[in-house]
Structures are given as C-alpha cells and as structure tokens.
Scaffold this motif. Structure first.
Motif, PDB file in Angstrom:
ATOM      1  N   ARG A 117       0.820  -1.203   0.000  1.00 26.90           N
ATOM      2  CA  ARG A 117       0.000   0.000   0.000  1.00 26.90           C
ATOM      3  C   ARG A 117       0.861   1.263   0.000  1.00 26.90           C
ATOM      4  NH1 ARG A 117      -4.932   1.945   1.834  1.00 26.90           N
ATOM      5  NH2 ARG A 117      -4.973   4.082   1.110  1.00 26.90           N
ATOM      6  N   ARG A 118       1.906   1.268   0.808  1.00 27.33           N
ATOM      7  CA  ARG A 118       2.810   2.424   0.858  1.00 27.33           C
ATOM      8  C   ARG A 118       3.467   2.663  -0.494  1.00 27.33           C
ATOM      9  NH1 ARG A 118       5.483   0.870   6.680  1.00 27.33           N
ATOM     10  NH2 ARG A 118       4.105   2.161   7.977  1.00 27.33           N
ATOM     11  N   ALA A 119       3.818   1.583  -1.175  1.00 24.56           N
ATOM     12  CA  ALA A 119       4.506   1.716  -2.460  1.00 24.56           C
ATOM     13  C   ALA A 119       3.585   2.209  -3.563  1.00 24.56           C
ATOM     14  CB  ALA A 119       5.114   0.367  -2.853  1.00 24.56           C
ATOM     15  N   LEU A 120       2.313   1.783  -3.540  1.00 25.13           N
ATOM     16  CA  LEU A 120       1.414   2.075  -4.660  1.00 25.13           C
ATOM     17  C   LEU A 120       0.613   3.359  -4.497  1.00 25.13           C
ATOM     18  CD1 LEU A 120       0.034  -1.496  -5.470  1.00 25.13           C
ATOM     19  CD2 LEU A 120       1.871  -0.233  -6.607  1.00 25.13           C
ATOM     20  N   SER A 121       0.013   3.574  -3.304  1.00 25.95           N
ATOM     21  CA  SER A 121      -0.889   4.724  -3.188  1.00 25.95           C
ATOM     22  C   SER A 121      -0.715   5.525  -1.914  1.00 25.95           C
ATOM     23  CB  SER A 121      -2.351   4.246  -3.285  1.00 25.95           C
ATOM     24  OG  SER A 121      -2.631   3.297  -2.283  1.00 25.95           O
TER      25      SER A 121
END
Length: 478
Positions: free
Chosen positions: A346-350
C-alpha cells in the motif's frame, strides 16, 4: 398458521405480518391461487389491528404477491417468480481471463440520463444518507481542520480503524484497530490481497458465477482463474473445490459468502467453517469479499468466514460503497497474517486514502447514524428486490428462473431456451435499459443464457416499465 407476530423494535408490526405471509408463500404453505387468511382472522391470530393487517396485505399486493378479489378477500397471485437458477458444473482447470469491452459499455450507461441502469450493482444516490453524511463531513472539517487536509497514516485514520474494529464484533470477528487497513474501496483491498499472495501466471480459485470486477483484477494481474461451481443456496461447492485443489497449485481462493454477487445467496455457517479449515490445512489463503454483509434482509447480520479463522489465513475485504457513499471510496481490509506485506504494498502504490472522507465516515459510525441508515435501507432493498422478482416473473417468458436473494440487491436470471444474455443486453440497451449479460461472470464465458439485473434503483413506474420492456424483448427473441 405459524407463530404470532413478535413486538420487535426492529420492524413495524405490518412489516412482520407481511414477512409472515411471504414466508408462507415461499415455503409452499400458501400456493398460487390460495386465499390468504382473512383480515379479521390474521388480526386475531397476531393480536394486531385490522388496519395493520390491511397495510401488510396492501404492501404484498403492490409487490405482486397478492391480488384482491372483490367481496372475496386476498389471494396469492397465480404468476409467481420462477425457481432459482440451477448451478452449472465447471471443469476446474486454470484458464486465462478475458472479460472484454462490454463492462465499459455498462459503466458508461450509468451516466446516461436516457438509460435506466439495471446493469451495475450500484446503490442509487436517492437511497444514500447524503444530507447526514454532508453534515458529518462539515462537523469534522470544522473540528479537525488540520487532520482533514494532511496525509493520514498508510494504514488509515485511527478513528476509522477503531470504528471498523468495533463493528467487527457484529461480524463475529475479534478485530483490533491495528488489524485493519483502510483502502480506496473494496476493489483496492481485493487487488492488494491478490498481489500479496500471488504472482503473474499463478492460479486463483473463484466462484462460478463470479463478480466480473474480480475477474478483471485477475486478468489485469496476469493470473489464471480456476472456476468452481457455486450454488445459489449453499455457496461455493466445497467438494468440487477440494478436487480442484488436488489438481491445480492454487495460490488463493476468492469468495463472496454473504449475499453473493450475482447469486444473492448466503453460505451457511457450517460451510464457512469447513471452507476456512480446509484452506488453513493446505495453507492456501482465503480472500473474502463482504461488501454486501450489512445488507441482510433477516434480523441478524451473518458472520463472515473470517469469524472462523484461527491462523490469520483469511483476508477480509469490505467497504462502505454499497451502504453509504460509493464516491467516498472508503474501504477496508483485515489481512490477518498478511498485514505487513499488505501495508508495504500500500505504501509503495498509493500511500493512503483521503483523510476527510475517512473522518466523515468515522463520525457517521460513531454517532449511530450508520445503524439507523442500515435499518431503513435494508427494508428498502428487500422491498425493491421482491418487486423486481415478481416483475420479472410477470413479464419474462415462461421458463425464466430468478434467484431469491437473502440480502443485497442483485438478481440472477436464467433465460429459457436458446435465448442468449448478450443478445438481450444489446437489444435492451437500444431501448434505453442496461442489464448485465451472464458471460461477464465467467472466465470461460459460460452463463450465455443468464443476465444479472440490479434492484438498486428506487422502485418507480419507470423501473417497472424498464423490466417489462426487457421481458417483452426476451419473449420476442425466444
């Protein structure tokens, strides 16, 4: 004649009388053409007023279940909704998914004022608590000015996570706030779950029929789908799933056990428990979609499959899109033992979701407004589903079969003979009505003689005429 009506605070007396008569019809105690108990008899039996019984019978008449005969009383209408569609056997092999462009046509029809949109399973804005939600947003924007504009933690706003964890107890889950990850709708939760447990080329077992958005996710991630027969009453065929798992190295199983889309069925708790245990023994994660769980027609909310999870093997995904505000994009997931990789992804994508909408939903939950909304909207959807079922029975050709949902607001319709759902879809759209062809709910384009019809729009003459128009087309094409 059965038990008397209880004085439950959760339903008006006339609604309980209505439910009692409907149960007698559904169970065959009252058959088409039978005279229902007189107003006076039903009044005495249930110790309610004649006016209360009259109100219930009028409601059943409006829904097409009863008909009044002058100086004779009320009778069960002879034309009843056909039996539920039959489950279709599946090969149990891994296949590539190709959903096609029909979905985009259906999505585009939602915003066309000349089209009655019965294709997408979206709640109508007219049924949503728009004013109350707006007031909640104004309150939190004024009270939490800085928090409403800054980024929240990647896991989501703390207040909302606490409210979701609290509501988890009603689902049978002992969740802590730190077990919950807020997502941008349930779709992001499902996508996150799939990416955490599988890689391109891996196989995922899905229900058949399966919600087409899940199939689109599988297609976009380069995964393979293993279709498993699903029954309208009992859900995923666990014996067929067991055989498929012996043949194919499946990385995950996706299910909608509470008010399945498109079947509307509710998987019995014993089968949920067996499913969770079966997959835990094989260490295959279960991804559970529970977006319709709060829209139950009976008094009690059904437990989720995650309620039986003892190893953290179930990834539960849900959202407030079907009950509060699709446009807010507030969803959530309880990833179990997959929490850490889910947060990392989640941190990496959005990064995070919108802070203000999370705070507004949290406020709405904390004040009890959400539960009040649910009590109202559940009655509305139960009413709209029943009306739509009987309109289909009235206007579609003989041999049509219609599901009997236990919650949610979608209907699965099996067409008679060689009538194809895609042909009916195109003909109906030309007349200004959007439905969903059954082939979208299969990786292998099965269910050619099926369509899904949504009862998410407020019942009106326009909606009734739209269903009648589709039925007329279906009769002309058989």
């Amino acid at each position: 004649m059965g038990a008397t009506v209880s004085r439950s605070a959760d339903a008006f007396l006339y609604e309980q009388v209505e439910r009692q008569v409907r149960e007698m019809i559904d169970t065959g105690v009252l058959k088409p053409g039978d005279r229902v108990p007189s107003l006076r008899r039903m009044s005495r039996h249930n110790r309610v007023s004649i006016a209360t019984v009259t109100q219930a019978y009028l409601a059943l008449e409006r829904k097409g279940l009863l008909e009044a005969r002058e100086k004779s009383g009320y009778y069960v209408r002879r034309r009843q909704a056909a039996t539920v569609p039959r489950p279709v056997s599946q090969p149990g092999t891994a296949r590539r998914v190709q959903v096609g462009d029909v979905v985009e046509t259906i999505l585009g029809a939602v915003h066309r004022p000349d089209v009655v949109s019965l294709g997408l399973a979206n709640p109508s804005p007219e049924l949503l608590p728009v004013k109350a939600l707006t007031r909640a947003m104004i309150r939190v924007a004024g009270r939490r000015r800085l928090a409403s504009v800054r980024y929240s933690m990647p896991e989501g706003v703390g207040e909302l996570r606490r409210q979701i964890a609290y509501r988890g107890h009603g689902m049978g889950c002992a969740l802590a706030p730190e077990d919950v990850l807020v997502t941008s709708g349930a779709t992001e939760g499902l996508a996150t779950a799939l990416q955490v447990v599988a890689r391109s080329g891996d196989a995922v077992a899905v229900e058949s029929p399966c919600y087409f958005q899940i199939l689109r996710l599988i297609e976009s991630l380069g995964l393979l789908a293993v279709e498993v027969r699903t029954d309208p009453d009992t859900g995923l065929d666990l014996d067929a799933l067991d055989r498929a798992l012996d043949r194919v190295p499946v990385k995950a199983v996706i299910t909608v056990p509470n008010f399945h889309n498109p079947l509307g069925g509710l998987m019995p708790e014993a089968r949920k428990q067996r499913l969770v245990a079966m997959l835990a023994a094989r260490r295959i994660p279960l991804i559970e979609d529970d977006v319709y769980g709060d829209l139950h027609f009976d008094d009690l909310r059904p437990r989720v499959a995650k309620a039986f999870d003892e190893t953290g093997n179930v990834i539960l995904c849900s959202s407030f899109s079907k009950t509060l505000a699709p446009g807010y994009r507030v969803g959530w997931m309880a990833p179990g033992r997959y929490l850490r990789p889910a947060v990392t992804l989640r941190r990496a994508l959005s990064g995070t979701t919108a802070s203000l909408t999370q705070l507004a939903v949290s406020e709405f939950l904390a004040t009890g407004a959400y539960d009040r909304t649910l009590r109202s909207v559940r009655r509305t959807y139960a009413d709209q589903v029943e009306r739509a079922r009987y309109a289909i029975a009235e206007h579609f050709p003989e041999g049509t079969r219609v599901s009997r949902p236990a919650g949610g607001f979608v209907l699965w319709v099996e067409l008679p003979g060689n009538l194809e759902g895609e042909a009916l879809f195109h003909a109906a759209l030309a007349r200004g009505v959007s439905i969903t062809p059954g082939t979208l709910f299969s990786a292998t384009r099965r269910f050619r003689s099926y369509v899904r019809i949504s009862a998410g729009l407020p019942w009106s003459e326009r909606v009734e005429q739209a269903i009648a128009s589709v039925g007329e087309l279906a009769r002309s094409m058989t």
